[in-house]
Design a protein around this motif. Structure first.
Motif, PDB file in Angstrom:
ATOM      1  N   ARG A  19       0.833  -1.216   0.000  1.00  0.00           N
ATOM      2  CA  ARG A  19       0.000   0.000   0.000  1.00  0.00           C
ATOM      3  C   ARG A  19       0.861   1.256   0.000  1.00  0.00           C
ATOM      4  NH1 ARG A  19      -3.103  -3.114   3.553  1.00  0.00           N
ATOM      5  NH2 ARG A  19      -2.238  -2.024   5.367  1.00  0.00           N
ATOM      6  N   PHE A  20       1.954   1.259   0.796  1.00  0.00           N
ATOM      7  CA  PHE A  20       2.852   2.415   0.813  1.00  0.00           C
ATOM      8  C   PHE A  20       3.365   2.701  -0.598  1.00  0.00           C
ATOM      9  CE2 PHE A  20       7.194   3.971   0.612  1.00  0.00           C
ATOM     10  CZ  PHE A  20       7.072   5.189   1.264  1.00  0.00           C
ATOM     11  N   TRP A  21       3.923   1.688  -1.256  1.00  0.00           N
ATOM     12  CA  TRP A  21       4.519   1.908  -2.578  1.00  0.00           C
ATOM     13  C   TRP A  21       3.461   2.239  -3.629  1.00  0.00           C
ATOM     14  CZ3 TRP A  21       9.231   3.228  -3.627  1.00  0.00           C
ATOM     15  CH2 TRP A  21      10.222   2.965  -2.683  1.00  0.00           C
ATOM     16  N   ALA A  22       2.266   1.669  -3.522  1.00  0.00           N
ATOM     17  CA  ALA A  22       1.192   2.018  -4.458  1.00  0.00           C
ATOM     18  C   ALA A  22       0.832   3.494  -4.330  1.00  0.00           C
ATOM     19  CB  ALA A  22      -0.034   1.133  -4.213  1.00  0.00           C
ATOM     20  N   GLU A  23       0.842   4.020  -3.109  1.00  0.00           N
ATOM     21  CA  GLU A  23       0.572   5.440  -2.883  1.00  0.00           C
ATOM     22  C   GLU A  23       1.766   6.311  -3.257  1.00  0.00           C
ATOM     23  OE1 GLU A  23      -2.157   7.192  -1.890  1.00  0.00           O
ATOM     24  OE2 GLU A  23      -3.289   5.339  -2.068  1.00  0.00           O
ATOM     25  N   ALA A  29      -0.998   0.738  -8.281  1.00  0.00           N
ATOM     26  CA  ALA A  29      -2.059   0.331  -7.353  1.00  0.00           C
ATOM     27  C   ALA A  29      -1.841  -1.130  -6.963  1.00  0.00           C
ATOM     28  CB  ALA A  29      -3.435   0.487  -8.003  1.00  0.00           C
ATOM     29  N   VAL A  30      -2.301  -1.483  -5.791  1.00  0.00           N
ATOM     30  CA  VAL A  30      -2.283  -2.888  -5.394  1.00  0.00           C
ATOM     31  C   VAL A  30      -3.198  -3.644  -6.353  1.00  0.00           C
ATOM     32  CG1 VAL A  30      -2.871  -4.527  -3.561  1.00  0.00           C
ATOM     33  CG2 VAL A  30      -1.814  -2.329  -2.977  1.00  0.00           C
ATOM     34  N   ALA A  31      -2.709  -4.763  -6.879  1.00  0.00           N
ATOM     35  CA  ALA A  31      -3.513  -5.564  -7.806  1.00  0.00           C
ATOM     36  C   ALA A  31      -4.786  -6.024  -7.101  1.00  0.00           C
ATOM     37  CB  ALA A  31      -2.714  -6.764  -8.297  1.00  0.00           C
ATOM     38  N   VAL A  58       0.814  -3.088  -9.346  1.00  0.00           N
ATOM     39  CA  VAL A  58       0.946  -2.920 -10.790  1.00  0.00           C
ATOM     40  C   VAL A  58       0.889  -1.442 -11.149  1.00  0.00           C
ATOM     41  CG1 VAL A  58       0.054  -5.197 -11.352  1.00  0.00           C
ATOM     42  CG2 VAL A  58      -1.536  -3.314 -11.087  1.00  0.00           C
ATOM     43  N   GLY A  59       1.562  -1.125 -12.252  1.00  0.00           N
ATOM     44  CA  GLY A  59       1.626   0.260 -12.695  1.00  0.00           C
ATOM     45  C   GLY A  59       1.144   0.416 -14.117  1.00  0.00           C
ATOM     46  N   PRO A  60       1.556   1.502 -14.732  1.00  0.00           N
ATOM     47  CA  PRO A  60       1.160   1.763 -16.114  1.00  0.00           C
ATOM     48  C   PRO A  60       1.629   0.648 -17.052  1.00  0.00           C
ATOM     49  CG  PRO A  60       2.172   3.698 -15.107  1.00  0.00           C
ATOM     50  CD  PRO A  60       2.388   2.557 -14.169  1.00  0.00           C
ATOM     51  N   VAL A  61       0.966   0.510 -18.173  1.00  0.00           N
ATOM     52  CA  VAL A  61       1.329  -0.500 -19.167  1.00  0.00           C
ATOM     53  C   VAL A  61       2.816  -0.364 -19.502  1.00  0.00           C
ATOM     54  CG1 VAL A  61       0.939  -1.280 -21.540  1.00  0.00           C
ATOM     55  CG2 VAL A  61      -1.004  -0.568 -20.120  1.00  0.00           C
ATOM     56  N   GLY A  62       3.500  -1.474 -19.440  1.00  0.00           N
ATOM     57  CA  GLY A  62       4.923  -1.501 -19.774  1.00  0.00           C
ATOM     58  C   GLY A  62       5.855  -1.218 -18.610  1.00  0.00           C
ATOM     59  N   ALA A  63       5.317  -0.703 -17.505  1.00  0.00           N
ATOM     60  CA  ALA A  63       6.155  -0.412 -16.334  1.00  0.00           C
ATOM     61  C   ALA A  63       6.377  -1.695 -15.543  1.00  0.00           C
ATOM     62  CB  ALA A  63       5.478   0.636 -15.454  1.00  0.00           C
ATOM     63  N   PRO A  64       7.507  -1.823 -14.866  1.00  0.00           N
ATOM     64  CA  PRO A  64       7.709  -3.018 -14.054  1.00  0.00           C
ATOM     65  C   PRO A  64       6.692  -3.104 -12.924  1.00  0.00           C
ATOM     66  CG  PRO A  64       9.623  -1.554 -13.913  1.00  0.00           C
ATOM     67  CD  PRO A  64       8.623  -0.906 -14.801  1.00  0.00           C
ATOM     68  N   ARG A  65       6.329  -4.332 -12.599  1.00  0.00           N
ATOM     69  CA  ARG A  65       5.468  -4.570 -11.450  1.00  0.00           C
ATOM     70  C   ARG A  65       6.350  -4.566 -10.198  1.00  0.00           C
ATOM     71  NH1 ARG A  65       2.395 -10.016 -12.874  1.00  0.00           N
ATOM     72  NH2 ARG A  65       4.376 -10.757 -12.085  1.00  0.00           N
ATOM     73  N   ILE A  66       5.727  -4.358  -9.040  1.00  0.00           N
ATOM     74  CA  ILE A  66       6.464  -4.422  -7.779  1.00  0.00           C
ATOM     75  C   ILE A  66       5.800  -5.510  -6.948  1.00  0.00           C
ATOM     76  CG2 ILE A  66       7.327  -3.166  -5.787  1.00  0.00           C
ATOM     77  CD1 ILE A  66       6.939  -0.596  -7.357  1.00  0.00           C
ATOM     78  N   ASP A 111      22.700  18.628  -2.532  1.00  0.00           N
ATOM     79  CA  ASP A 111      21.254  18.843  -2.494  1.00  0.00           C
ATOM     80  C   ASP A 111      20.542  18.182  -3.671  1.00  0.00           C
ATOM     81  OD1 ASP A 111      19.113  20.011  -1.099  1.00  0.00           O
ATOM     82  OD2 ASP A 111      19.029  21.650  -2.551  1.00  0.00           O
ATOM     83  N   ARG A 112      21.195  17.221  -4.357  1.00  0.00           N
ATOM     84  CA  ARG A 112      20.591  16.608  -5.537  1.00  0.00           C
ATOM     85  C   ARG A 112      19.495  15.611  -5.203  1.00  0.00           C
ATOM     86  NH1 ARG A 112      24.697  13.552  -8.422  1.00  0.00           N
ATOM     87  NH2 ARG A 112      25.510  13.285  -6.334  1.00  0.00           N
ATOM     88  N   PHE A 113      19.534  15.026  -3.999  1.00  0.00           N
ATOM     89  CA  PHE A 113      18.554  14.009  -3.648  1.00  0.00           C
ATOM     90  C   PHE A 113      18.357  13.936  -2.139  1.00  0.00           C
ATOM     91  CE2 PHE A 113      22.681  12.006  -4.021  1.00  0.00           C
ATOM     92  CZ  PHE A 113      22.772  11.222  -2.881  1.00  0.00           C
ATOM     93  N   ILE A 114      17.253  13.325  -1.764  1.00  0.00           N
ATOM     94  CA  ILE A 114      16.902  13.106  -0.362  1.00  0.00           C
ATOM     95  C   ILE A 114      16.821  11.599  -0.167  1.00  0.00           C
ATOM     96  CG2 ILE A 114      15.131  13.445   1.406  1.00  0.00           C
ATOM     97  CD1 ILE A 114      14.201  15.905  -0.318  1.00  0.00           C
ATOM     98  N   VAL A 115      17.481  11.083   0.850  1.00  0.00           N
ATOM     99  CA  VAL A 115      17.425   9.651   1.145  1.00  0.00           C
ATOM    100  C   VAL A 115      16.346   9.409   2.196  1.00  0.00           C
ATOM    101  CG1 VAL A 115      18.682   7.621   1.969  1.00  0.00           C
ATOM    102  CG2 VAL A 115      19.870   9.358   0.608  1.00  0.00           C
ATOM    103  N   LEU A 116      15.455   8.479   1.867  1.00  0.00           N
ATOM    104  CA  LEU A 116      14.370   8.099   2.764  1.00  0.00           C
ATOM    105  C   LEU A 116      14.406   6.588   2.972  1.00  0.00           C
ATOM    106  CD1 LEU A 116      11.849  10.152   0.713  1.00  0.00           C
ATOM    107  CD2 LEU A 116      12.238  10.628   3.118  1.00  0.00           C
ATOM    108  N   GLY A 117      13.688   6.136   3.971  1.00  0.00           N
ATOM    109  CA  GLY A 117      13.446   4.719   4.153  1.00  0.00           C
ATOM    110  C   GLY A 117      11.947   4.494   4.072  1.00  0.00           C
ATOM    111  N   ASP A 118      11.531   3.403   3.428  1.00  0.00           N
ATOM    112  CA  ASP A 118      10.104   3.087   3.405  1.00  0.00           C
ATOM    113  C   ASP A 118       9.695   2.599   4.800  1.00  0.00           C
ATOM    114  OD1 ASP A 118      10.630   0.313   3.624  1.00  0.00           O
ATOM    115  OD2 ASP A 118      10.195  -0.107   1.524  1.00  0.00           O
ATOM    116  N   PRO A 119       8.441   2.248   5.024  1.00  0.00           N
ATOM    117  CA  PRO A 119       8.024   1.860   6.375  1.00  0.00           C
ATOM    118  C   PRO A 119       8.782   0.675   6.985  1.00  0.00           C
ATOM    119  CG  PRO A 119       6.107   2.443   5.109  1.00  0.00           C
ATOM    120  CD  PRO A 119       7.276   2.415   4.150  1.00  0.00           C
TER     121      PRO A 119
END
Length: 131
Positions: A19-23, A29-31, A58-66, A111-119
């Motif tokens: 759900r985190f990554w889908a958002e 979106a979650v399949a 799943v994402g847009p057509v042709g995009a990798p699934r997660i 300042d090129r990027f911000i490093v985060l951690g998912d949940p």
């Protein structure tokens, strides 16, 4: 020649991380769970999709699934592979991701990027869009 189909995360709780990554990702979106998928889960002894040991985003057509799969061990070291995201307003996007459950990691030397951690602590870089 091979092509990329899935990016797979080992995790403790696939449903919530999915759900985190889908958002987090535009167009993902979650399949959905159809009756065949719910039956597959019941055959595994899983009555509630929240306890699904494998969740697909799943994402847009042709995009990798997660794909998220439950593993018994916790994450204990820095990821060797991570996702890089890009946003026009990286600071606002970092705030949005934090509201979804991400955490900011160490400060960066530039300042090129911000490093985060998912949940679950998996690192990701949020790149500032270059004009």
């Amino acid at each position: 020649m091979a092509h990329l189909r899935d990016v797979t995360f080992d995790c403790r709780h696939p449903a919530s991380l999915a759900r985190f990554w889908a958002e987090a990702l535009e167009g993902y979106a979650v399949a959905p769970y159809d009756e065949a998928e719910l039956e597959r889960l019941r055959d595994l002894g899983v009555e509630d999709p929240e306890d699904d040991p494998t969740v697909l985003v799943v994402g847009p057509v042709g995009a990798p699934r997660i794909f998220f799969q439950r593993v018994p061990e916790a994450k204990v070291v820095k990821n060797r592979v991570h996702l890089d995201l890009v946003a026009d307003d990286a600071d606002a996007e970092a705030d949005r991701l934090e509201a979804l459950g991400a955490t900011r990691q160490e400060a960066q030397p530039d300042d090129r990027f911000i490093v985060l951690g998912d949940p679950e602590g998996n690192e990701l870089c949020l790149m500032r869009a270059v004009s």
